[in-house]
Scaffold this motif. Structure first.
Motif, PDB file in Angstrom:
ATOM      1  N   PRO A  62       0.824  -1.218   0.000  1.00 28.20           N
ATOM      2  CA  PRO A  62       0.000   0.000   0.000  1.00 28.20           C
ATOM      3  C   PRO A  62       0.851   1.258   0.000  1.00 28.20           C
ATOM      4  N   ALA A  63       0.390   2.271  -0.717  1.00 31.60           N
ATOM      5  CA  ALA A  63       1.061   3.569  -0.707  1.00 31.60           C
ATOM      6  C   ALA A  63       0.747   4.304   0.588  1.00 31.60           C
ATOM      7  N   GLY A  66      -0.647   9.619  -1.978  1.00 31.13           N
ATOM      8  CA  GLY A  66      -0.579   9.724  -3.427  1.00 31.13           C
ATOM      9  C   GLY A  66      -1.506   8.717  -4.082  1.00 31.13           C
ATOM     10  N   SER A  67      -1.485   8.679  -5.406  1.00 32.03           N
ATOM     11  CA  SER A  67      -2.383   7.784  -6.123  1.00 32.03           C
ATOM     12  C   SER A  67      -1.691   7.098  -7.296  1.00 32.03           C
ATOM     13  N   ILE A  68      -2.200   5.915  -7.631  1.00 34.45           N
ATOM     14  CA  ILE A  68      -1.751   5.159  -8.800  1.00 34.45           C
ATOM     15  C   ILE A  68      -2.987   4.658  -9.522  1.00 34.45           C
ATOM     16  N   PHE A  69      -3.098   4.966 -10.795  1.00 32.85           N
ATOM     17  CA  PHE A  69      -4.162   4.428 -11.637  1.00 32.85           C
ATOM     18  C   PHE A  69      -3.531   3.552 -12.710  1.00 32.85           C
ATOM     19  N   VAL A  70      -4.056   2.344 -12.855  1.00 27.24           N
ATOM     20  CA  VAL A  70      -3.613   1.416 -13.898  1.00 27.24           C
ATOM     21  C   VAL A  70      -4.830   1.040 -14.730  1.00 27.24           C
ATOM     22  N   VAL A  75      -5.515   1.804  -7.912  1.00 30.40           N
ATOM     23  CA  VAL A  75      -4.866   0.657  -7.275  1.00 30.40           C
ATOM     24  C   VAL A  75      -5.236   0.579  -5.794  1.00 30.40           C
ATOM     25  N   GLY A  76      -5.359   1.722  -5.138  1.00 30.29           N
ATOM     26  CA  GLY A  76      -5.662   1.727  -3.712  1.00 30.29           C
ATOM     27  C   GLY A  76      -7.048   1.211  -3.390  1.00 30.29           C
ATOM     28  N   ASP A  81      -8.859  -6.013  -9.010  1.00 31.04           N
ATOM     29  CA  ASP A  81      -9.122  -5.784 -10.427  1.00 31.04           C
ATOM     30  C   ASP A  81      -7.858  -5.339 -11.156  1.00 31.04           C
ATOM     31  N   VAL A  82      -7.052  -4.529 -10.476  1.00 32.78           N
ATOM     32  CA  VAL A  82      -5.801  -4.060 -11.091  1.00 32.78           C
ATOM     33  C   VAL A  82      -4.876  -5.233 -11.370  1.00 32.78           C
TER      34      VAL A  82
END
Length: 318
Positions: A62-63, A66-70, A75-76, A81-82
């Motif tokens: 886990p971060a 911040g954010s991560i989109f795939v 992702v969070g 699904d990611v």
């Protein structure tokens, strides 16, 4: 979740990403994006934050913020699904030594959600793609290091992911095996697979990556196409001052002082002093000759020089 407008062009969007381990800031607020079909490199020594970044991207860690989109997925919030959209190849292959080659793939495909029949069919496809069909019934112990690495990549492709994340894909391989893996990664790129890979091999990054990010101490120091990054930081050529074996400490001190006075970009690597100049200029070292016993040569600039300029360290496994 539907794809966001950004995800139409970018398979990955990372924004202000931070990862803390107690007091250690392993990833320090980095941001970058990866376009669909692009091969994107994370370049840096061990401890730079490459592996940590990719683990967060794959939903394995886990971060902190911040954010991560795939592929348009957060992702969070949608880690499961990611993971269906990502194929992951870690530094260690993690192959099941108790199973033959094709069983390794079939089991992975089944666990990834394929039906048993589809897993068998997909196994045949990826074995053919990676030229491993002749070793389908071989024991893992019978495979060379290069074959194991190709099998690990083939396993990651069993679920037909949009994104392939690879942590140092050719570390420890001999040059011939490394080139074979490069060929396979090139073929995956031609097939439209988006690839994110970490490496501290300069030649690997220059050969495979459309763009790359240079990392150190959890920060991104620069992002761009390999050639553009080199031109921006070190120009076309590097002057190499090969110091004599019997050069004195006083001579080296005088040389350093002159380099500092002239505000030169330089790095010391053992008996060599590398002097660079930005853009297309060639370093003029005429004012340095005679300050110490040396032989001056020139060579084309490359990513190793960029890393030396930005961090003062060689790009190697530390």
């Amino acid at each position: 979740m539907t794809l966001t407008e950004t995800a139409v062009d970018n398979v990955v969007q990372v924004t202000d990403l931070v990862k803390m381990y107690d007091e250690l800031r392993a990833v320090d607020g980095i941001s970058f994006s990866v376009k669909r079909g692009e091969t994107f490199g994370l370049l840096g020594p061990n401890g730079a934050g490459k592996t940590t970044t990719m683990r967060m991207m794959a939903g394995l860690s886990p971060a902190t913020s911040g954010s991560i989109f795939v592929a348009g997925l957060d992702v969070g919030r949608s880690g499961r699904d990611v993971r269906n959209e990502i194929g992951v190849v870690t530094q260690h292959d993690g192959l099941d030594n108790s199973l033959v080659v094709h069983r390794n793939l079939e089991l992975h495909g089944y666990l990834a959600g394929l039906s048993y029949r589809d897993a068998i069919q997909r196994t045949k496809e990826v074995l053919g793609f990676f030229n491993l069909e002749g070793r389908a019934n071989a024991s893992i112990h019978a495979l060379s290091g290069g074959m194991k690495r190709r099998l690990a990549i083939a396993r990651a492709m069993m679920s037909s992911p949009q994104l392939l994340v690879m942590d140092e894909p050719t570390t420890g391989l001999d040059p011939q095996s490394r080139n074979r893996v490069w060929e396979q990664l090139g073929a995956l790129k031609e097939a439209g697979v988006t690839i994110i890979m970490s490496t501290h091999y300069m030649i690997e990054a220059e050969t495979l990556c459309d763009r790359l990010a240079i990392m150190d101490h959890g920060n991104i120091l620069d992002i761009g196409e390999p050639g553009e990054v080199v031109q921006h930081h070190v120009g076309a050529e590097v002057a190499v001052l090969n110091l004599s074996e019997n050069v004195t400490r006083e001579e080296r001190a005088v040389l350093r002082r002159r380099l500092d006075e002239e505000k030169r970009n330089y790095s010391e690597v053992g008996p060599r002093v590398l002097v660079t100049a930005p853009r297309d200029t060639k370093p003029d070292v005429s004012t340095l000759v005679g300050l110490a016993k040396m032989r001056v040569t020139y060579r084309p600039a490359h990513l190793e020089d960029v890393f030396l300029v930005l961090t003062g360290k060689e790009l190697r496994d530390e």
